[in-house]
Design a protein around this motif. Structure first.
Motif, PDB file in Angstrom:
ATOM      1  N   MET A  12      20.928   0.090  17.911  1.00  0.00           N
ATOM      2  CA  MET A  12      21.579  -1.006  18.077  1.00  0.00           C
ATOM      3  C   MET A  12      20.836  -1.791  19.338  1.00  0.00           C
ATOM      4  SD  MET A  12      23.168  -2.301  15.476  1.00  0.00           S
ATOM      5  CE  MET A  12      24.270  -3.529  15.805  1.00  0.00           C
ATOM      6  N   ASN A  13      20.536  -0.576  19.703  1.00  0.00           N
ATOM      7  CA  ASN A  13      19.618  -1.551  21.537  1.00  0.00           C
ATOM      8  C   ASN A  13      18.430  -1.326  21.380  1.00  0.00           C
ATOM      9  OD1 ASN A  13      18.885   1.351  21.273  1.00  0.00           O
ATOM     10  ND2 ASN A  13      20.192   2.072  23.029  1.00  0.00           N
ATOM     11  N   LYS A  14      17.312  -1.088  20.195  1.00  0.00           N
ATOM     12  CA  LYS A  14      16.711  -1.357  20.103  1.00  0.00           C
ATOM     13  C   LYS A  14      16.095  -2.782  19.931  1.00  0.00           C
ATOM     14  CE  LYS A  14      12.016   0.464  18.318  1.00  0.00           C
ATOM     15  NZ  LYS A  14      12.103   1.977  18.047  1.00  0.00           N
ATOM     16  N   GLN A  15      15.929  -4.221  20.138  1.00  0.00           N
ATOM     17  CA  GLN A  15      15.155  -5.035  19.509  1.00  0.00           C
ATOM     18  C   GLN A  15      14.210  -4.970  18.988  1.00  0.00           C
ATOM     19  OE1 GLN A  15      15.053  -7.530  22.909  1.00  0.00           O
ATOM     20  NE2 GLN A  15      17.082  -7.679  23.902  1.00  0.00           N
ATOM     21  N   ARG A  16      14.490  -6.109  17.791  1.00  0.00           N
ATOM     22  CA  ARG A  16      13.127  -6.042  17.189  1.00  0.00           C
ATOM     23  C   ARG A  16      12.509  -7.294  17.725  1.00  0.00           C
ATOM     24  NH1 ARG A  16      14.899  -8.737  11.303  1.00  0.00           N
ATOM     25  NH2 ARG A  16      12.797  -9.507  11.519  1.00  0.00           N
ATOM     26  N   LYS A  17      10.912  -7.034  16.516  1.00  0.00           N
ATOM     27  CA  LYS A  17       9.816  -7.463  17.932  1.00  0.00           C
ATOM     28  C   LYS A  17      10.128  -9.188  17.509  1.00  0.00           C
ATOM     29  CE  LYS A  17       5.136  -7.492  17.240  1.00  0.00           C
ATOM     30  NZ  LYS A  17       3.198  -7.580  17.058  1.00  0.00           N
ATOM     31  N   GLN A  18       9.833 -10.078  18.188  1.00  0.00           N
ATOM     32  CA  GLN A  18      10.342 -11.544  17.474  1.00  0.00           C
ATOM     33  C   GLN A  18       8.704 -12.142  17.247  1.00  0.00           C
ATOM     34  OE1 GLN A  18      10.346 -13.498  21.409  1.00  0.00           O
ATOM     35  NE2 GLN A  18      12.197 -13.466  21.740  1.00  0.00           N
ATOM     36  N   SER A  19       8.900 -12.889  15.645  1.00  0.00           N
ATOM     37  CA  SER A  19       7.920 -13.826  15.468  1.00  0.00           C
ATOM     38  C   SER A  19       6.993 -14.482  15.977  1.00  0.00           C
ATOM     39  CB  SER A  19       8.764 -14.260  14.010  1.00  0.00           C
ATOM     40  OG  SER A  19       9.444 -15.498  14.073  1.00  0.00           O
ATOM     41  N   LYS A  20       5.723 -14.849  15.550  1.00  0.00           N
ATOM     42  CA  LYS A  20       5.076 -15.588  15.860  1.00  0.00           C
ATOM     43  C   LYS A  20       6.060 -16.808  16.090  1.00  0.00           C
ATOM     44  CE  LYS A  20       1.252 -13.811  14.243  1.00  0.00           C
ATOM     45  NZ  LYS A  20      -0.409 -13.644  13.544  1.00  0.00           N
ATOM     46  N   ARG A  21       6.870 -17.540  15.062  1.00  0.00           N
ATOM     47  CA  ARG A  21       6.968 -18.727  14.748  1.00  0.00           C
ATOM     48  C   ARG A  21       8.541 -18.839  16.439  1.00  0.00           C
ATOM     49  NH1 ARG A  21      10.537 -20.623  10.141  1.00  0.00           N
ATOM     50  NH2 ARG A  21       8.589 -21.723   9.261  1.00  0.00           N
ATOM     51  N   GLN A  22       8.972 -17.713  16.902  1.00  0.00           N
ATOM     52  CA  GLN A  22      10.413 -18.065  17.553  1.00  0.00           C
ATOM     53  C   GLN A  22       9.432 -17.940  19.407  1.00  0.00           C
ATOM     54  OE1 GLN A  22      12.438 -14.000  16.454  1.00  0.00           O
ATOM     55  NE2 GLN A  22      13.862 -15.469  15.747  1.00  0.00           N
ATOM     56  N   ARG A  23       7.910 -17.175  19.175  1.00  0.00           N
ATOM     57  CA  ARG A  23       7.816 -16.206  20.035  1.00  0.00           C
ATOM     58  C   ARG A  23       6.470 -18.466  20.672  1.00  0.00           C
ATOM     59  NH1 ARG A  23       3.554 -12.988  19.318  1.00  0.00           N
ATOM     60  NH2 ARG A  23       4.414 -12.372  17.774  1.00  0.00           N
ATOM     61  N   ARG A  24       6.206 -18.869  19.368  1.00  0.00           N
ATOM     62  CA  ARG A  24       5.500 -20.534  19.514  1.00  0.00           C
ATOM     63  C   ARG A  24       6.705 -21.364  20.641  1.00  0.00           C
ATOM     64  NH1 ARG A  24       2.743 -20.962  15.322  1.00  0.00           N
ATOM     65  NH2 ARG A  24       4.565 -21.525  13.573  1.00  0.00           N
ATOM     66  N   ASN A  25       7.821 -21.501  19.216  1.00  0.00           N
ATOM     67  CA  ASN A  25       8.869 -22.303  19.912  1.00  0.00           C
ATOM     68  C   ASN A  25      10.025 -21.714  21.457  1.00  0.00           C
ATOM     69  OD1 ASN A  25       9.751 -23.546  17.176  1.00  0.00           O
ATOM     70  ND2 ASN A  25      10.752 -22.811  16.802  1.00  0.00           N
ATOM     71  N   LYS A  26       9.762 -20.261  22.289  1.00  0.00           N
ATOM     72  CA  LYS A  26      10.249 -20.304  23.285  1.00  0.00           C
ATOM     73  C   LYS A  26       8.691 -20.596  24.186  1.00  0.00           C
ATOM     74  CE  LYS A  26      11.975 -15.936  24.930  1.00  0.00           C
ATOM     75  NZ  LYS A  26      12.068 -14.691  25.436  1.00  0.00           N
ATOM     76  N   ILE A  27       7.441 -20.735  24.103  1.00  0.00           N
ATOM     77  CA  ILE A  27       6.927 -21.600  24.807  1.00  0.00           C
ATOM     78  C   ILE A  27       6.349 -22.652  25.059  1.00  0.00           C
ATOM     79  CG2 ILE A  27       4.326 -21.571  24.917  1.00  0.00           C
ATOM     80  CD1 ILE A  27       3.865 -18.682  23.959  1.00  0.00           C
TER      81      ILE A  27
END
Length: 51
Positions: A12-27
């Motif tokens: 559970m402590n290993k995080q999944r890689k963010q999707s391109k949409r999530q990264r773009r929204n964060k930026i």
């Protein structure tokens, strides 16, 4: 005997890689925050210069 539900899944402590949409929204959110801070700073500077 009952099997553990998390037996075949990754830890559970290993995080999944963010999707391109999530990264773009964060930026976009970070860009909007910096734009708001810069506009507030420049508006205050303009008010200070004009007074």
């Amino acid at each position: 005997m009952a099997k553990s539900l998390n037996q075949n899944k990754q830890p559970m402590n290993k995080q999944r890689k963010q999707s391109k949409r999530q990264r773009r929204n964060k930026i976009i959110v970070y860009l909007m925050i910096t734009a708001m801070v810069l506009s507030t700073f420049t508006a205050g500077l303009a008010y200070f210069i004009n007074s």
